[in-house]
Design a protein around this motif. Structure first.
Motif, mmCIF file in Angstrom:
data_model
loop_
_atom_site.group_PDB
_atom_site.id
_atom_site.type_symbol
_atom_site.label_atom_id
_atom_site.label_comp_id
_atom_site.label_asym_id
_atom_site.label_seq_id
_atom_site.Cartn_x
_atom_site.Cartn_y
_atom_site.Cartn_z
ATOM 1 N N GLN A 32 15.115 15.861 -7.270
ATOM 2 C CA GLN A 32 14.119 15.327 -6.356
ATOM 3 C C GLN A 32 12.719 15.541 -6.903
ATOM 4 N N ALA A 33 12.475 16.725 -7.463
ATOM 5 C CA ALA A 33 11.142 17.012 -7.979
ATOM 6 C C ALA A 33 10.794 16.081 -9.128
ATOM 7 N N THR A 34 11.798 15.794 -9.991
ATOM 8 C CA THR A 34 11.553 14.904 -11.115
ATOM 9 C C THR A 34 11.258 13.497 -10.637
ATOM 10 N N GLU A 35 12.020 13.059 -9.595
ATOM 11 C CA GLU A 35 11.851 11.690 -9.121
ATOM 12 C C GLU A 35 10.549 11.497 -8.368
ATOM 13 N N THR A 36 10.108 12.534 -7.654
ATOM 14 C CA THR A 36 8.962 12.357 -6.771
ATOM 15 C C THR A 36 7.655 12.808 -7.388
ATOM 16 N N ALA A 37 7.683 13.551 -8.517
ATOM 17 C CA ALA A 37 6.438 14.017 -9.115
ATOM 18 C C ALA A 37 5.674 12.840 -9.693
ATOM 19 N N PRO A 38 4.432 12.570 -9.246
ATOM 20 C CA PRO A 38 3.697 11.419 -9.751
ATOM 21 C C PRO A 38 3.051 11.728 -11.091
ATOM 22 N N THR A 39 2.897 10.709 -11.902
ATOM 23 C CA THR A 39 2.117 10.845 -13.128
ATOM 24 C C THR A 39 0.648 10.817 -12.756
ATOM 25 N N GLU A 40 -0.198 11.211 -13.706
ATOM 26 C CA GLU A 40 -1.637 11.201 -13.430
ATOM 27 C C GLU A 40 -2.113 9.793 -13.110
ATOM 28 N N ALA A 41 -1.536 8.792 -13.837
ATOM 29 C CA ALA A 41 -1.979 7.421 -13.613
ATOM 30 C C ALA A 41 -1.558 6.901 -12.256
ATOM 31 N N ALA A 42 -0.388 7.408 -11.786
ATOM 32 C CA ALA A 42 0.132 6.887 -10.522
ATOM 33 C C ALA A 42 -0.239 7.741 -9.326
ATOM 34 N N ARG A 43 -0.953 8.868 -9.586
ATOM 35 C CA ARG A 43 -1.269 9.772 -8.494
ATOM 36 C C ARG A 43 -2.201 9.077 -7.501
ATOM 37 N N ALA A 44 -1.790 9.071 -6.222
ATOM 38 C CA ALA A 44 -2.580 8.365 -5.209
ATOM 39 C C ALA A 44 -3.318 9.357 -4.342
ATOM 40 N N THR A 45 -4.452 8.952 -3.838
ATOM 41 C CA THR A 45 -5.201 9.770 -2.896
ATOM 42 C C THR A 45 -4.641 9.544 -1.510
ATOM 43 N N PRO A 46 -4.898 10.463 -0.556
ATOM 44 C CA PRO A 46 -4.404 10.261 0.813
ATOM 45 C C PRO A 46 -4.862 8.939 1.411
ATOM 46 N N GLU A 47 -6.072 8.500 1.043
ATOM 47 C CA GLU A 47 -6.583 7.247 1.600
ATOM 48 C C GLU A 47 -5.784 6.054 1.099
ATOM 49 N N ASP A 48 -5.179 6.200 -0.130
ATOM 50 C CA ASP A 48 -4.420 5.099 -0.698
ATOM 51 C C ASP A 48 -3.001 5.017 -0.150
ATOM 52 N N THR A 49 -2.516 6.081 0.465
ATOM 53 C CA THR A 49 -1.129 6.142 0.910
ATOM 54 C C THR A 49 -1.016 5.652 2.354
ATOM 55 N N PRO A 50 -0.333 4.530 2.579
ATOM 56 C CA PRO A 50 -0.216 4.036 3.956
ATOM 57 C C PRO A 50 0.638 4.966 4.801
ATOM 58 N N ARG A 51 0.224 5.201 6.049
ATOM 59 C CA ARG A 51 1.002 6.042 6.949
ATOM 60 C C ARG A 51 2.192 5.249 7.478
ATOM 61 N N PRO A 52 3.359 5.901 7.619
ATOM 62 C CA PRO A 52 4.518 5.192 8.185
ATOM 63 C C PRO A 52 4.205 4.710 9.595
ATOM 64 N N ARG A 53 4.740 3.551 9.926
ATOM 65 C CA ARG A 53 4.542 3.008 11.266
ATOM 66 C C ARG A 53 5.417 3.738 12.268
ATOM 67 N N ARG A 54 4.867 3.989 13.434
ATOM 68 C CA ARG A 54 5.650 4.596 14.506
ATOM 69 C C ARG A 54 6.671 3.570 14.999
ATOM 70 N N PRO A 55 7.876 4.007 15.386
ATOM 71 C CA PRO A 55 8.881 3.052 15.870
ATOM 72 C C PRO A 55 8.344 2.242 17.033
ATOM 73 N N ARG A 56 8.720 0.960 17.067
ATOM 74 C CA ARG A 56 8.293 0.056 18.138
ATOM 75 C C ARG A 56 9.221 0.196 19.351
ATOM 76 N N PRO A 57 8.688 0.165 20.561
ATOM 77 C CA PRO A 57 9.556 0.165 21.742
ATOM 78 C C PRO A 57 10.316 -1.151 21.854
ATOM 79 N N VAL A 58 11.485 -1.096 22.462
ATOM 80 C CA VAL A 58 12.268 -2.307 22.710
ATOM 81 C C VAL A 58 11.754 -2.941 23.996
ATOM 82 N N VAL A 59 11.177 -4.127 23.888
ATOM 83 C CA VAL A 59 10.639 -4.835 25.043
ATOM 84 C C VAL A 59 11.570 -5.997 25.358
ATOM 85 N N ASN A 60 12.053 -6.054 26.607
ATOM 86 C CA ASN A 60 12.940 -7.139 27.014
ATOM 87 C C ASN A 60 12.519 -7.644 28.382
#
Length: 326
Positions: A175-203
């Motif tokens: 996991q550490a090997t797969e998830t460790a970013p390279t310097e070129a690919a390292r993103a700042t917090p501002e660049d990382t989109p936050r996951p969307r909260r689940p949507r309620p089921v509307v019927n």
């Protein structure tokens, strides 16, 4: 990766599993107790169901209790067939050693009343091909139970479970090997989109509630027949059965009736630990929502709370309740 014994061609495990379809899972089963008022009362108290049809001289049992009268209890079943045990042994031997219940379907043919003697017959209705889920890979097994009372058909209960091989977590080093970013690919917090909260089921049954939320109004259904308030929204009154209703707007005050603190498992868009409360509104109905404004470990039963509306993102706003330590 398939567990041991799993193949995709003719003669594979699924062909063996399908041979169990149509074989009995339980034969000539009998309920350990007749339908009785005490069990009905316990059920209604646990579910908070005050429907008058379930008490008194002409009481009937809540239809959703259909399976309850057939359960084996802690002492287990004495009428389960060998085919059911053989099927599970075959799945276990192939590596599908874990089990989780996934869903059930019920059909009601006649009401059950105190004194009814229950009999049932169950068959293994279907075994699915190999399925991959977040829990792991496995086979869904559906059992159909036909329930009778006094020799007359009373209902059908389909119960579905997943027999699966748990997904193996990746080794930490992998996991550490797969998830460790390279310097070129390292993103700042501002660049990382936050996951969307689940949507309620509307019927069509709850559309009005969500329309109210958009207007910052917490709407409670009210039966126009017996004036009973109900929440969550339902297509009919659980007190008198009337399909007619209007709404009243909640004043926004309440107290914490019960709560849990979520630590695990983590979900995207949520940052544990956080408190989820069952809030009793001043109007008498209860709603599940987040408790905000106080630390999660300060939430207490009886704590006064007040309604707020939380803007989650551009498309979602939710009712939450702000607690007060004082």
């Amino acid at each position: 990766m398939r567990p041991q014994g799993e193949t995709g061609g003719p003669g594979g495990l699924h062909d063996l599993l399908k041979e169990f379809e149509g074989r009995p899972a339980a034969e000539s089963g009998r309920g350990k107790d007749p339908v009785n008022a005490a069990m009905i009362r316990h059920w209604c108290e646990a579910m908070g169901d005050t429907n008058p049809a379930y008490s008194g001289a002409d009481a009937i049992a809540p239809p959703t209790m259909l399976q309850a009268w057939t359960m084996g209890g802690l002492s287990g079943h004495t009428d389960r067939s060998s085919a059911y045990d053989e099927l599970f042994a075959l799945l276990d031997a192939a590596g599908y050693t874990s089990v989780v219940a996934t869903d059930c379907e019920q059909e009601y043919l006649r009401p059950l009343r105190p004194g009814d003697e229950i009999t049932f017959h169950a068959v293994i209705e279907s075994v699915s091909p190999l399925k991959t889920t977040k829990l792991g890979s496995g086979h869904f097994v559906t059992t159909r139970m036909d329930v009778s009372a006094g020799g007359e058909p009373a209902g059908t209960h389909r119960f579905r479970i997943l027999k699966y091989a748990p997904a193996r977590p990746k080794a930490r080093a992998e996991q550490a090997t797969e998830t460790a970013p390279t310097e070129a690919a390292r993103a700042t917090p501002e660049d990382t989109p936050r996951p969307r909260r689940p949507r309620p089921v509307v019927n069509r049954d709850n559309q009005g509630f969500w329309d109210g939320v958009r207007e910052h109004r917490l709407l409670i259904q009210r039966c126009t027949g017996c004036r009973t308030l109900r929440f969550p929204w339902l297509p009919g009154c659980n007190a008198c059965g009337s399909p007619d209703w209007d709404t009243v707007e909640a004043g926004g005050t309440g107290t914490v009736f019960s709560y849990v603190v979520m630590h695990h498992p983590p979900f995207p868009a949520f940052a544990p630990p956080y408190a989820v409360g069952l809030v009793e509104l001043a109007e008498g109905v209860r709603i599940i929502s987040n408790i905000t404004g106080v630390p999660y470990d300060k939430v207490r039963i009886g704590m006064p709370v007040r309604l707020e509306f939380l803007r989650v993102d551009d498309d979602l706003e939710l009712p939450v309740f702000r607690g007060s330590e004082g």
